[in-house]
Design an enzyme around this catalytic site. Structure first.
Site, PDB file in Angstrom:
ATOM      1  N   LEU A   1       0.817  -1.211   0.000  1.00 31.89           N
ATOM      2  CA  LEU A   1       0.000   0.000   0.000  1.00 31.89           C
ATOM      3  C   LEU A   1       0.852   1.263   0.000  1.00 31.89           C
ATOM      4  O   LEU A   1       1.756   1.414   0.818  1.00 31.89           O
ATOM      5  CB  LEU A   1      -0.924   0.021   1.218  1.00 31.89           C
ATOM      6  CG  LEU A   1      -2.022  -1.045   1.235  1.00 31.89           C
ATOM      7  CD1 LEU A   1      -2.730  -1.042   2.586  1.00 31.89           C
ATOM      8  CD2 LEU A   1      -3.019  -0.807   0.101  1.00 31.89           C
TER       9      LEU A   1
ATOM     10  N   GLU B   1      21.851  12.050 -13.454  1.00 30.35           N
ATOM     11  CA  GLU B   1      22.292  13.101 -12.538  1.00 30.35           C
ATOM     12  C   GLU B   1      21.767  12.922 -11.114  1.00 30.35           C
ATOM     13  O   GLU B   1      22.400  13.372 -10.155  1.00 30.35           O
ATOM     14  CB  GLU B   1      21.893  14.474 -13.084  1.00 30.35           C
ATOM     15  CG  GLU B   1      22.603  14.861 -14.378  1.00 30.35           C
ATOM     16  CD  GLU B   1      22.049  14.190 -15.630  1.00 30.35           C
ATOM     17  OE1 GLU B   1      20.982  13.548 -15.545  1.00 30.35           O
ATOM     18  OE2 GLU B   1      22.674  14.303 -16.699  1.00 30.35           O
TER      19      GLU B   1
ATOM     20  N   HIS C   1      29.106  25.290 -18.747  1.00 33.51           N
ATOM     21  CA  HIS C   1      28.221  25.688 -19.853  1.00 33.51           C
ATOM     22  C   HIS C   1      27.056  26.533 -19.351  1.00 33.51           C
ATOM     23  O   HIS C   1      25.901  26.327 -19.705  1.00 33.51           O
ATOM     24  CB  HIS C   1      27.716  24.450 -20.612  1.00 33.51           C
ATOM     25  CG  HIS C   1      28.817  23.748 -21.335  1.00 33.51           C
ATOM     26  ND1 HIS C   1      29.898  23.197 -20.685  1.00 33.51           N
ATOM     27  CD2 HIS C   1      29.038  23.541 -22.660  1.00 33.51           C
ATOM     28  CE1 HIS C   1      30.722  22.674 -21.583  1.00 33.51           C
ATOM     29  NE2 HIS C   1      30.236  22.873 -22.775  1.00 33.51           N
TER      30      HIS C   1
END
Lengths: 598, 598
Positions: free
Chosen positions: A169, A343, A392
């Site tokens: 459950l 990640e 980046h």
């Protein structure tokens, strides 16, 4: 060793504690504790030894963990009655406020990732113990679990054991697989694990199976058939009892049903918090004006750090040739971990490494750290010492387009009260800020830039946390331009243009975003007549907003719309965060008379 | 139908386009395109029909998608030379700026989740088409893929087909499984999928296998053995060629090696952007002072909306009895989707539903929306129309502890330029703001509160986006208290206390956090002598910072340290965001003389 009858009685004793604690607290998850009672009893009083680690991934079962701690003599039994009270370390879900907790839980599906990191750390240090993770069945739906499963098999982590408390459950209804335990077993087997199904309420079976942990040659998944609320017939295997304590009357009936459960057993489990060390080291030297990207400088800096700090490990998500963690990977392959494109597991592993005294440097594109946001939250509640590095960053990466641009990373880390956030503008500050990060025991973030930028600082310059650098100043300054990272270089170009037009502007490199150099920013703003411009390669003026809190209304140049592919220079111009935009904004900021040099 | 030789020639033509485009652009991922050339050729010119949907999950192969569009006649061939240029819609990775793109990609491991949503939407609407997702092998490491795999099997999505372009090489090295395709097959089979392994460069095999899509009775995973850079011997199956275009000389040699590839084939693929509709509807009525939690009001409001808008669907992550989406689940089971504890897939499914013209309402604890942060990013680049709802916001939830408290949700959505963010303080504003969200075509966020709060507004009150409500005002106001959600109620209590001490403060309910009512905030701040206090149940003063940008320096009360378990009232007091803290802060804010009512 404890006999099976004693372990069974201990399971009931843990049930009694869990029920009493949650009723007293008026909230909590007793039914979730009850399904795990035999598993916890066997783990704590027949399996775990002084070398082993334990993570309760199903954090809402915290009461039975606190109960097991009390029965193990790790905390006083009387503490149990303080569950969920504002001055107690026995919180609703485990956090590192409780000194025996090295990995917080409560956001589900993270315990196994941390367990993978712990097991890898044990392998790395040659430590003999095993790592046990107790997980709910509902949380196996989290993809992070499968990232961990893949990684554990890939590294053949035979010192890792997962127990799934399959009580059928979830919170709002049955799980997808209910009691079809073969469904779980097939998945773990396909991912390369040793698997077995047991009756999770059968002490003898549990003792036998859990003894195999550490000797199965592969990571071991034990799928335990259990019942939520087991032992209390009014709630056992019933929907509608998630996160709901018994009332006083129900409690009395439950205690009556369970019986006295008098037993005392020794436990060998004794978790220890690792200590923190930092060894200082010499850094690279650069020449003024040399063109070096901060990501390349990061790669070199990490090498230096790693040479003098053997607890430093690097984790990367298949972009190590972009983040430049690859320098470290080549020099220290045994301390380098390829997390592949996963990640969440990368961050979760880092939690585990940190819990074992290692200092993980976790790098990927800044954009993809958002994938691990919930893990960052939990790392914060685990008291983890993790260094995140996002490369980046910003629109300046250009051609790849918005999906690859880190534009929300700074907002994300700014929402973490204890995170330290650095954004270097050149190679020297990258080196120094990495060292600053390394000195700090806690979560830190370093944002790096893809493209080459000129070295702005001499090698002797220091960059303390909570500081800034004034790059251009004069007594006549009428405007303050606050920049960070890539925009520092735009601000310097703008300064030259403004100067040629007779406008004196001060240029500040705000390399420390958190802690923010409040007093210094205030002072410079005041000295520049309160005319403040903040320029950032980041969404929605997150840095400007923080500075406004300190220095009053500021003019903000940031990325306010969704960018696109183009060259870096085109994008900086299109988003109006380049030198031309700075010149225009400064001119607009200044009343006509102020534009003339006095 | 096209013959296999023609399809093979088309594959080479797509290769040529991809190579030319990336060399012209000076960046991009040609080797990633080349491994997929036969797959793309067969899909576009032998498999996809006008009812089908296609998602390129490996978004860095965008050039071959643009090439296939051109060869299909969907765009002009001459457009291809504009790849990655700042005024082109052919970006480095697909975004919805390109009108044929309904699901952006480029953050890996999200395409299959959107595909699941599309396939479910097709089932729901009785639409005959199939959904094809082309994924890289590297991205199968993302846990989100396994969340999608589990969900697709759970819903028996026989109209969904996944093709894995298993080219063995990631960005920085080989993938974990390399060319061990059985490893992938075992996993998908264990998750309940029909699976098959093919030679991804064999046209005949691909034609035969992909024809099975839609008739296999289960979701179909086709694992295609391919080679990165296939067809160009200088880069084929070689490391170091990820994201690297050929130079002019290499290009000429490659074109020479491939040969002329002259062919033209018809394609039936014709993706259509759905249109947006909203039907207005009557809302619930409440009585002033009635105690209703905003999450309960949300549950009711969603019911009303759903009754009059048949494109509304609800998705929940096993907390529907907490978010109160369960009212909708009971009333409209066919439009309700249990995502279980897998928030990434929940958000990804929503992207798919939105792409098919549905309007998904996605609810979980505000804290757990962080799990889907990277999906929120990509939803934004997909132009998705998704309504996120986060319950259990802030420290006011109390006893469960920090892991369950949504404290970074507002920062997260504030970093999205186009997101609309509402935070209702009572049941009436919840109803009205849900309607406001529903009217908006785009990403929106509604933050709800766990505990009951008093109804503050009459049923006739309207709450337009970008507005605020003044709840207490007088001509003598010397301080402005800006609150939102739960803190509105603390501010009202504080107002009464301040009034009894002779201090007149204005109280504003800032229900619209983005767009922010800038002019109104400025005006009220001015009218209150610039003495502004912002009080929020949220980390690090994210709202205060935005207001400071508009109204100058403000005093900020927010959660500045990591909270803990306790009662809601204790936590509000401990974090200093309760009525007592507001009173203290206002008194401190005012110079002595201002404290006296004039």
């Amino acid at each position: 060793m404890a006999g099976n009858d004693q372990l069974k009685t201990m399971a009931d004793k843990l049930r009694i504690h869990s029920l009493r604690m949650t009723t007293a607290a008026g909230s909590g998850h007793p039914s979730t504790c009850l399904s795990a009672a035999e598993i916890m009893s066997v783990l704590f009083f027949a399996v775990l030894n002084e070398h082993d680690e334990f993570i309760l991934s199903k954090g809402h079962a915290a009461p039975i963990l606190w109960a097991a701690f009390a029965e193990s003599g790790l905390i006083a039994a009387k503490e149990l009655s303080t569950l969920r009270q504002v001055d107690s370390v026995l919180e609703g879900h485990p956090t590192s406020r409780m000194p025996l907790i090295k990995v917080a839980s409560g956001s589900l599906g993270q315990g196994l990732n941390a367990g993978v990191g712990m097991a890898l750390a044990k392998k790395l240090s040659g430590h003999p113990g095993r790592v046990f993770v107790l997980q709910g069945d509902g949380e196996t739906a989290e993809g992070s679990v499968w990232e961990a499963a893949d990684c554990a098999a890939g590294y053949t982590l035979d010192n890792l054991a997962l127990i799934i408390d399959a009580n059928r459950l979830g919170q709002s209804g049955p799980t997808r697989h209910g009691h079809d335990l073969a469904a779980y077993e097939k998945k773990f087997a396909a991912f390369g694990w040793e698997t077995t199904i047991v009756d999770g309420h059968d002490i003898a079976e549990l003792v036998e199976v859990l003894a195999r942990a550490g000797s199965s040659g592969r990571p071991l998944a034990v799928i335990a058939r259990t019942f939520k609320g087991k032992g209390v017939s009014s709630i056992e295997d019933k929907e509608g009892w998630h996160g709901k304590p018994l009332d006083e009357k129900e409690l009395l009936a439950a205690l009556d049903e369970i019986g006295p459960a008098e037993v005392a057993l020794p436990s060998r489990y004794s978790p220890v918090r690792p200590s923190f060390h930092f060894h200082d080291y010499p850094v690279s030297e650069y020449s003024l004006g040399e063109m070096v990207s901060s990501r390349v400088a990061y790669g070199k800096a990490l090498l230096h750090l790693g040479r003098h700090n053997d607890k430093v490990v690097a984790i990367d998500g298949d972009v190590k040739n972009s983040t430049m963690a690859e320098d470290f990977f080549k020099a220290f392959p045994e301390r380098s971990f390829e997390a592949y494109i996963a990640e969440q597991n990368m961050a979760g592993m880092a939690m585990g490494f940190s819990a074992m005294g290692y200092v993980p440097y976790v790098a990927t594109f800044a954009a993809f750290l958002t994938r691990a946001h919930d893990f960052l939250r939990m790392a914060q509640y685990s008291g983890s010492n993790i260094k995140f590095v996002g490369s980046h960053a910003g629109v300046s990466i250009g051609a790849d387009g918005p999906s690859q641009m880190g534009l929300e990373d700074i907002s994300m880390f700014l929402s973490m009260p204890e995170a330290v956030i650095f954004y270097p503008s050149d190679a020297v500050s990258t080196e120094k800020l990495l060292r600053e990060m390394a000195r700090h025991n806690g979560i830190s973030y370093l944002r790096t830039t893809r493209d080459k930028t000129a070295v702005l600082y001499g090698n002797e310059e220091e960059f303390p946390a909570g500081g800034l650098k004034v790059l251009r100043r004069s007594a006549q300054d009428r405007a303050l331009v606050v920049a960070a990272g890539i925009t520092v270089h735009e601000a310097l170009k703008a300064h030259a243009l403004l100067e040629s037009r007779g406008i004196a502007a001060r240029v500040v490199d705000l390399y420390s975003l958190q802690p923010l150099p409040q007093a210094e920013l205030q002072r410079h703003a005041g000295e520049c007549g309160g005319n403040v411009l903040v320029v950032e390669d980041n969404y929605n003026g997150a840095i400007a907003a923080r500075i406004a809190q300190v220095a009053g209304r500021v003019t903000s140049l940031s990325v306010r719309e969704i960018p696109r592919s183009g060259t870096g220079a085109e994008l900086l111009a299109l988003m109006k965060i380049d030198s031309a935009a700075i010149v225009t904004a400064v001119e607009k900021l200044l009343p006509g008379r102020d534009r003339e040099r006095s």
